[in-house]
Design a protein around this motif. Sequence first.
Motif, short mmCIF file in Angstrom:
data_model
loop_
_atom_site.label_atom_id
_atom_site.label_comp_id
_atom_site.label_asym_id
_atom_site.label_seq_id
_atom_site.Cartn_x
_atom_site.Cartn_y
_atom_site.Cartn_z
N ASN A 78 0.83 -1.21 0.00
CA ASN A 78 0.00 0.00 0.00
C ASN A 78 0.87 1.26 0.00
N SER A 79 1.74 1.31 -1.00
CA SER A 79 2.71 2.40 -1.10
C SER A 79 3.04 2.69 -2.56
N ILE A 80 3.61 3.87 -2.77
CA ILE A 80 4.24 4.18 -4.06
C ILE A 80 5.66 3.65 -3.92
N SER A 81 5.94 2.52 -4.54
CA SER A 81 7.16 1.78 -4.25
C SER A 81 8.30 2.08 -5.21
N ALA A 82 8.06 2.85 -6.27
CA ALA A 82 9.15 3.29 -7.15
C ALA A 82 8.66 4.44 -8.02
N THR A 83 9.59 5.34 -8.33
CA THR A 83 9.32 6.48 -9.21
C THR A 83 10.28 6.39 -10.39
N SER A 84 9.77 6.54 -11.60
CA SER A 84 10.61 6.47 -12.79
C SER A 84 10.95 7.85 -13.31
N LEU A 85 12.13 7.95 -13.92
CA LEU A 85 12.61 9.18 -14.55
C LEU A 85 13.01 8.83 -15.98
N ARG A 86 12.53 9.62 -16.94
CA ARG A 86 12.74 9.31 -18.34
C ARG A 86 14.04 9.92 -18.89
N VAL A 87 14.73 9.15 -19.74
CA VAL A 87 15.85 9.68 -20.52
C VAL A 87 15.56 9.39 -21.99
N GLU A 273 -6.98 6.72 -2.61
CA GLU A 273 -7.64 5.56 -3.24
C GLU A 273 -7.85 4.51 -2.15
N PRO A 274 -8.64 3.46 -2.41
CA PRO A 274 -9.07 2.56 -1.33
C PRO A 274 -7.96 1.83 -0.57
N ASN A 275 -6.76 1.68 -1.16
CA ASN A 275 -5.66 1.06 -0.42
C ASN A 275 -4.86 2.08 0.38
N GLY A 276 -5.30 3.33 0.38
CA GLY A 276 -4.71 4.34 1.24
C GLY A 276 -3.63 5.21 0.62
N ILE A 277 -3.34 5.03 -0.67
CA ILE A 277 -2.31 5.84 -1.32
C ILE A 277 -2.90 7.20 -1.69
N LEU A 278 -2.14 8.26 -1.42
CA LEU A 278 -2.62 9.61 -1.66
C LEU A 278 -2.42 9.99 -3.12
N PHE A 279 -3.53 10.36 -3.77
CA PHE A 279 -3.52 10.86 -5.14
C PHE A 279 -3.82 12.36 -5.11
N GLU A 280 -3.21 13.07 -6.04
CA GLU A 280 -3.50 14.49 -6.24
C GLU A 280 -3.84 14.69 -7.71
N LEU A 281 -4.77 15.56 -7.99
CA LEU A 281 -5.00 16.05 -9.34
C LEU A 281 -4.55 17.49 -9.35
N ALA A 282 -3.72 17.88 -10.33
CA ALA A 282 -3.13 19.21 -10.34
C ALA A 282 -3.20 19.81 -11.74
#
Length: 326
Positions: A78-87, A273-282
Amino acid sequence: MTIKPLKGIHHVSALTANAKENYQFYTKVLGLRLVKKTVNQDDTSVYHLFYADERGNPGTDLTFFEIPRAGRTYPGTNSISATSLRVKNDVALHYWKNRFEKLEVDHDEIQEKMGRATLSFRDHEGQRLILVSDETNIGVEGGKPWDKSTVPSENGIVGLGPVVLTVSRPERTINVLTNLMGFREKQGYTRNNDQKEVRVFETGEGGSGAEVHIIEDAENNRERPGRGSVHHVAFRVEDEEELKKWVELLKNNHLPNSGFVERYYFRSLYFREPNGILFELATDGPGFEGDEDFEHLGENLALPPYFEHQREEIEAKLKPLDTKEF
């Protein structure tokens, strides 16, 4: 009420225990530009640092809240477990592998996922990051690296790639993504290190800058966040008019949310969202040049107008952070 599809990933916000060390790593090692040095608008006693392409275009921002006493992260579900960065291409990944070896950055080998070359690595606090090549990517365009970066522009990071969510009950997150937020499922893949199946969802024009990858993990405990963890992921909304439609949609679906939030550099809406991860719309704008010109972004402490009257008090609580020398 007609709502336009979300355009992709807007930004990812994470936690650091040391703003100075964080600034050194993300500018000197990764070559990102600090486009805004400001404060957490919900707790003005701590920094909020925005790293991005040359001007902080939507979809390129990796941001950090400084929490000086943050403990270690205990990874879990129930986490954001990785963030990707594009090259830009595969050649750039080999440049980065050599750079990481030279600078002693913890990294894995180059691997292929969904026909894309990737390189997983960790920052000095254990932040889980993945470089992903755009060589075969079709979809949302990336940004433009800053020409004064420590990294040559042909190898520079051009924006955010897929975010990886690890959740205990994927069907609940998927329901929100597809039935509420308008994401569509595409071909997934099997993760190399543990053979877990990864389901992939995209929005808008699709591609690496508009994807969410979901992994099921019902066995481990919920992640205990600390330094090196991710706080939330934000998705792109075209403008304020569209954002207000999303506020109404969440209200009509009885999903608890923040309502409309003024952030000055963009406008926002938050919900879990229902598993507790925080979403933002910006929203895509107004952007970062309303209070600093392009040539001097991130050099001074920037405060939204509604905090300006507190500047002296706010600055007194912050440790000095020199960001004029790149």
